[in-house]
Design an enzyme around this catalytic site. Structure first.
Site, PDB file in Angstrom:
ATOM      1  N   HIS A 205       5.826   4.824  14.162  1.00 28.44           N
ATOM      2  CA  HIS A 205       4.425   4.795  15.362  1.00 28.44           C
ATOM      3  C   HIS A 205       5.136   3.595  15.841  1.00 28.44           C
ATOM      4  O   HIS A 205       5.608   2.938  15.891  1.00 28.44           O
ATOM      5  CB  HIS A 205       3.128   5.071  15.271  1.00 28.44           C
ATOM      6  CG  HIS A 205       2.870   5.597  16.225  1.00 28.44           C
ATOM      7  ND1 HIS A 205       2.112   4.930  17.883  1.00 28.44           N
ATOM      8  CD2 HIS A 205       1.788   6.462  16.244  1.00 28.44           C
ATOM      9  CE1 HIS A 205       1.804   5.673  18.484  1.00 28.44           C
ATOM     10  NE2 HIS A 205       1.759   7.120  17.400  1.00 28.44           N
TER      11      HIS A 205
ATOM     12  N   ASP B 194      -0.303  12.679  11.721  1.00 21.46           N
ATOM     13  CA  ASP B 194       0.570  14.170  11.320  1.00 21.46           C
ATOM     14  C   ASP B 194       0.873  13.658  10.363  1.00 21.46           C
ATOM     15  O   ASP B 194       1.392  15.281   9.629  1.00 21.46           O
ATOM     16  CB  ASP B 194       2.177  14.036  12.414  1.00 21.46           C
ATOM     17  CG  ASP B 194       1.893  13.986  13.516  1.00 21.46           C
ATOM     18  OD1 ASP B 194       1.832  13.148  14.120  1.00 21.46           O
ATOM     19  OD2 ASP B 194       1.203  14.664  13.183  1.00 21.46           O
TER      20      ASP B 194
END
Ligand code: SDX
Length: 434
Positions: free
Chosen positions: A311, A369
């Site tokens: 991320h 996710d």
């Protein structure tokens, strides 16, 4: 934001005059250096592809502390909102208005949203133009953009009431459009919304009921979906939110801006990662293949990434991933799928990756996710629709950020500059000289 006593001084080794720039402090998080006068004072731009160190706006909606793995919606930790902060519409009210609703405010908000869930009857004709196997995100980009053609009464972005009505319409109609995209893809009739069901129950009803038999709402699954929506509702200035803000900065109507956000979210590096993460798990197939897959990921030439990991901001565990894993347990247990092989594979892969120097050194942790695809698959949502569910949830965040931008006295049309590395000016040669 407040101007701080300290200033930033930029000096140049070539003897150019140094300049001072103000530093602003937020309520929490990194200070910012105001460089707006830099070009005028020095004839130089800053250079920051991907905006690794650039704040494009000030905002009071969502805050992420990537090192702590902390996510706050209007100051409230996501763990509290997901576990005891009520349902998705409460988080919607919070993101839009800055405070959680009391019982009366919530009842009125829920009623208002519920009354806007139907789409214009002619919307169905847009679906007819798509192939049945069109990716749902292509359908959503088209149909959300097309909403603008029906709501000329709420397109004046300078009218606060128009902005409010458009916000409600978008939040209310996204579940209907996502469910219509799904029904169209499987050749079943569209299901009209029901005003006697909650937001998430109504979505499950529009997705999975059919005219031939009664549909029984499973409250455990509805609660799981509602939590997925809360976890995906907003996330600071991510790529799709920045897209919505940039589109909005030109004065484009809110339906067009949200359609732009959906287009950006579609990418596998962003909202498309949940679909890609599940495909990755299916491709790995079994725990025995994990080691070989990890080797491929480490080989830069393979182009293989560990989807659902890493991320730009979180350099610790994404708090949403933890909550999503809990939801996985709940849903799989409710459905008697405790031994779901993909879930076991995901946990084995996560354990191996979290102990592997390659990922540890790069601070790569599971993000939202990584588990969301497994939960959605268990809920019966087809893989191709995962990102559509993400868009459904993120619509409130996009709309809240869009409203904040429109009301920000500092906002101007977004127009980044560049470092030009192309050909200097030259004359066009005649054809026989080329
Ligand atoms: C979302 O911004 C948001 O808030 C987004 C989001 C939201 O709610 O809106 O949180 C939703 O988009 C979550 C992210 C979903 N994407 C994925 O899971 C796709 C896989 N992840 C990567 O593509 C990547 O981690 C990004 C795109 C998410 C972040 O990319 P960055 O910040 O540009 O990271 P990077 O490319 O600078 O990576 C640093 C290093 C690099 O290696 P080196 O060049 O230093 O050797 O880590 C490596 C990268 O190659 N790396 C990965 C990796 N992610 C980064 N290596 C393998 N697998 C990965 N997933």
């Amino acid at each position: 934001m407040t101007n701080s006593e300290t200033k930033a001084t930029l000096s140049f080794s070539d003897g150019s005059p140094s300049i001072e720039m103000p530093i602003y402090k937020g309520s929490i998080g990194p200070d910012v250096i105001d460089i707006r006068k830099l070009y005028g004072a020095t004839g130089k731009f800053t250079y920051d592809p991907g905006f690794m160190s650039t704040a494009a706006c000030n905002s009071s909606i969502t805050y992420i502390d990537g090192d702590k793995g902390e996510l706050l919606y209007r100051g409230y930790p996501i763990e509290q909102l997901a576990q005891n902060g009520g349902d998705f519409l409460e988080s919607c009210y919070l993101l839009l208005n800055g405070e959680l609703p009391n019982a009366e405010q919530k009842e009125k908000f829920v009623e208002t949203v519920t009354k806007h869930t139907m789409v214009h009857e002619q919307m169905q004709f847009f679906f007819r133009g798509f192939r049945r196997d069109a990716h749902p995100m292509s359908v959503l980009v088209g149909t959300v953009g097309a909403l603008a053609s029906f709501y000329h009464d709420s397109l004046d972005i300078n009218d606060a009431h128009h902005r409010e009505v458009s916000a409600i319409r978008l939040i209310a109609k996204m579940p209907t459009l996502v469910a219509m995209a799904y029904k169209y893809s499987i050749g079943q009739p569209f299901v009209y919304p029901r005003n006697d069901l909650s937001y998430s129950a109504n979505f499950m009803y529009m997705m999975f009921s059919n005219p031939c038999e009664p549909y029984k709402v499973n409250e455990v699954l509805v609660r799981a979906l509602d939590r997925i929506l809360v976890l995906h509702a907003d996330h600071e200035q991510n790529a799709s939110t920045s897209t919505v803000r940039l589109a909005g900065s030109s004065g484009a109507n809110p339906f067009a801006c949200i359609a732009a956000g959906i287009a950006c979210l579609w990418g596998p590096a962003h909202g498309g990662a949940n679909e890609a993460a599940l495909s990755m798990l299916e491709e790995i197939g079994s725990v025995d293949n994990i080691a070989h897959f990890i080797e491929q990921v480490k080989d830069k030439n393979s182009g293989v990434k560990l989807m659902g990991f890493g991320h730009r901001v979180y350099k610790n565990y994404d708090p949403r991933a933890k909550l999503m894993r809990e939801t996985c347990y709940e849903v799989l247990n409710e459905l008697g799928l405790q031994d779901d092989p993909l879930f076991k594979l995901a946990m084995a892969l996560e354990k191996i990756a979290l102990e592997d120097e390659y990922f540890v050194s790069r601070k790569l942790y599971p993000n939202v996710d990584f588990y969301s695809g497994i939960v959605q698959r268990a809920l019966g949502i087809p893989t191709a629709l995962f990102t559509g569910i993400f868009a459904l949830a993120r619509t409130v965040g996009w709309v809240a950020q869009w409203k904040e931008m429109i009301s920000d006295p500092e906002q101007k049309i977004g127009r980044p500059r560049q470092l030009f590395v192309g050909s200097p000016k030259r004359d066009v040669p005649a054809m026989d000289k080329r």
